[in-house]
Design a protein around this motif. Structure first.
Motif, PDB file in Angstrom:
ATOM      1  N   ALA A  35       0.823  -1.206   0.000  1.00  0.00           N
ATOM      2  CA  ALA A  35       0.000   0.000   0.000  1.00  0.00           C
ATOM      3  C   ALA A  35       0.861   1.262   0.000  1.00  0.00           C
ATOM      4  O   ALA A  35       0.546   2.231  -0.706  1.00  0.00           O
ATOM      5  N   ASP A  36       1.936   1.262   0.782  1.00  0.00           N
ATOM      6  CA  ASP A  36       2.810   2.437   0.826  1.00  0.00           C
ATOM      7  C   ASP A  36       3.489   2.668  -0.522  1.00  0.00           C
ATOM      8  O   ASP A  36       3.647   3.805  -0.965  1.00  0.00           O
ATOM      9  N   TYR A  38       2.341   1.840  -3.531  1.00  0.00           N
ATOM     10  CA  TYR A  38       1.375   2.363  -4.490  1.00  0.00           C
ATOM     11  C   TYR A  38       0.999   3.805  -4.170  1.00  0.00           C
ATOM     12  O   TYR A  38       0.752   4.602  -5.083  1.00  0.00           O
ATOM     13  N   GLU A  39       0.964   4.150  -2.907  1.00  0.00           N
ATOM     14  CA  GLU A  39       0.699   5.540  -2.520  1.00  0.00           C
ATOM     15  C   GLU A  39       1.837   6.453  -2.985  1.00  0.00           C
ATOM     16  O   GLU A  39       1.603   7.567  -3.461  1.00  0.00           O
ATOM     17  N   LYS A  42       1.531   6.977  -6.662  1.00  0.00           N
ATOM     18  CA  LYS A  42       0.455   7.926  -6.927  1.00  0.00           C
ATOM     19  C   LYS A  42       0.951   9.356  -6.740  1.00  0.00           C
ATOM     20  O   LYS A  42       0.658  10.230  -7.562  1.00  0.00           O
ATOM     21  N   LYS A  43       1.727   9.607  -5.695  1.00  0.00           N
ATOM     22  CA  LYS A  43       2.284  10.937  -5.456  1.00  0.00           C
ATOM     23  C   LYS A  43       3.262  11.330  -6.559  1.00  0.00           C
ATOM     24  O   LYS A  43       3.329  12.495  -6.955  1.00  0.00           O
TER      25      LYS A  43
END
Length: 66
Positions: A35-36, A38-39, A42-43
């Motif tokens: 999750a981190d 992919y976050e 995204k940023k």
């Protein structure tokens, strides 16, 4: 009434975005998926979009509407 504190940037917005993108890419390449991860990707995409918009908005070819 409180006054707003001002901070004078020493580097351009484009330079700060480029530095963030480069650092985040190296961090994303070295880390495991999740999750981190992919976050962070995204940023990175958001920063690249902001860089493209800023480059377009400050281009000399951009003309005001007539």
């Amino acid at each position: 009434m409180q006054t707003r504190r001002r901070f004078k940037q020493t580097t351009s917005f484009q330079d700060r975005l480029s530095d963030f993108i480069a650092g985040a890419r190296s961090e994303a390449d070295g880390g495991p998926g999740g999750a981190d991860h992919y976050e962070l990707l995204k940023k990175i995409r958001q920063a690249e979009t902001a860089a493209n918009i800023e480059r377009w908005a400050t281009s000399p070819e951009l003309q005001p509407p007539k």
